[in-house]
Scaffold this motif. Sequence first.
Motif, PDB file in Angstrom:
ATOM      1  N   SER A   1      14.541 -16.267 -12.968  1.00 26.57           N
ATOM      2  CA  SER A   1      13.367 -16.428 -13.833  1.00 26.57           C
ATOM      3  C   SER A   1      13.722 -16.516 -15.310  1.00 26.57           C
ATOM      4  N   VAL A   2      15.021 -16.617 -15.635  1.00 31.65           N
ATOM      5  CA  VAL A   2      15.440 -16.581 -17.032  1.00 31.65           C
ATOM      6  C   VAL A   2      14.767 -17.689 -17.851  1.00 31.65           C
ATOM      7  N   ALA A   3      14.768 -18.923 -17.337  1.00 32.79           N
ATOM      8  CA  ALA A   3      14.203 -20.038 -18.092  1.00 32.79           C
ATOM      9  C   ALA A   3      12.725 -19.803 -18.397  1.00 32.79           C
ATOM     10  N   SER A   4      11.959 -19.427 -17.370  1.00 34.41           N
ATOM     11  CA  SER A   4      10.526 -19.202 -17.580  1.00 34.41           C
ATOM     12  C   SER A   4      10.281 -18.051 -18.543  1.00 34.41           C
ATOM     13  N   GLN A   5      11.073 -16.995 -18.430  1.00 27.96           N
ATOM     14  CA  GLN A   5      10.899 -15.861 -19.329  1.00 27.96           C
ATOM     15  C   GLN A   5      11.193 -16.258 -20.781  1.00 27.96           C
ATOM     16  N   MET A   6      12.224 -17.063 -20.989  1.00 25.45           N
ATOM     17  CA  MET A   6      12.546 -17.481 -22.356  1.00 25.45           C
ATOM     18  C   MET A   6      11.456 -18.381 -22.923  1.00 25.45           C
ATOM     19  N   ILE A   7      10.884 -19.238 -22.093  1.00 22.21           N
ATOM     20  CA  ILE A   7       9.813 -20.118 -22.566  1.00 22.21           C
ATOM     21  C   ILE A   7       8.618 -19.298 -23.037  1.00 22.21           C
TER      22      ILE A   7
END
Length: 386
Positions: free
Chosen positions: A327-333
């Motif tokens: 979920s790293v990408a979604s969390q950073m967005i």
Amino acid sequence: MITVVPVQSSSDWDDFESVYSHVYANDPNGLPDEIIDVGTTLRSPADALAATRRVQAFVALDDHRPVGRVAAIHDLAFTEYTGESLGFFGFYEAVDDHRVAEVLLDAASTWLTEQGLAQMAGPFSPSMFYSAGIVVDPEPKLPLIGMPHNPPHYAAQFEKWGLTGIKDFYSYRFDEPYQMFCSEKFARHKQLYERVSTRSEVTFRTMKYRTLRKDSEIVRELYNTTFKDFWGFSPLSSEEMLSLQKMMLPVLDRRLTILAEYRGKPVGFFMGFPDANQAIARAARFRRRWVRDVATLWYVKGPRRKHLIDGARVDMMLVDSSCPDRSVASQMIVEMWRRIEERGYTRMEGAPILDDSEWMKGSVLARVEMSPYRTYRIYRCELAIR
């Protein structure tokens, strides 16, 4: 009569640089100064950077008046990494006269052929990491900070000469993105995100000035890992990454630099910065370059920034694919959207983006139906057949 000369002397370089102001003199969306500094990237690059590229610049003259320019680039690091017999052209600027385009592209292609290369692609100024492509939108707009801007006739010049578009990139615009995420339309996705982020061991921190070199190296390693299969990629050196970081420091908003860590290990990076072109356009009324620079910094960093700059550009979504937390990408967005609102920006533009990038595959953005706000294009041709 249109002639082309290789850039060799100091006066040749002065002619090369003067083409920019001549081409954009009557462009309502043009800016008075180039974003990518010709001096440090072409004219007098650092030794470590000069060792990785062979470059020959050319100027087109109309009765001794500079009317066009181009740089032919043999990126040795790219050739070594990919094994492709591909050279680049970049820093292209020309008046609306096909004779000018023809002599410039002829000169660049001939020089690259003499280097033993079989194809030419561009514009790259001087590489994918700095600036690539031209804008091909029919509707002119103020350029986005750090992205190409050009007169509309460039695409026709390229295509008439024999170049073919091979890769498109896009920008996507979001107005008040965090409010969009908090709206009723995204209620279910927001609940899912909150459950995932609550259980996640991913944490965020901001880049620090005192550890800039160390953080720059972290970003470089993530960049080289994330984009290793990306078209046009070659590994980025420590010197080049640090050089670009320093170039951006004057307009950087550190709160919009997000380093993601999983159990203390860096696993992601996402960067945003104020759309300083709004400030540069406002400072264009001053005649002297140093006054424009000071005014721009005042507008970007001063107390009235929120009234003068409403937008931010986000770039470099870097994620370590080996991270167990998917979920790293979604969390950073979402974290970026939250910080953009916190810092008082009401508009966000993401660029450059491919349709199959992490940006558009992310669980949040996959639910947003929208068309690209801008389109950029890279061209290529075979040199052997010319």
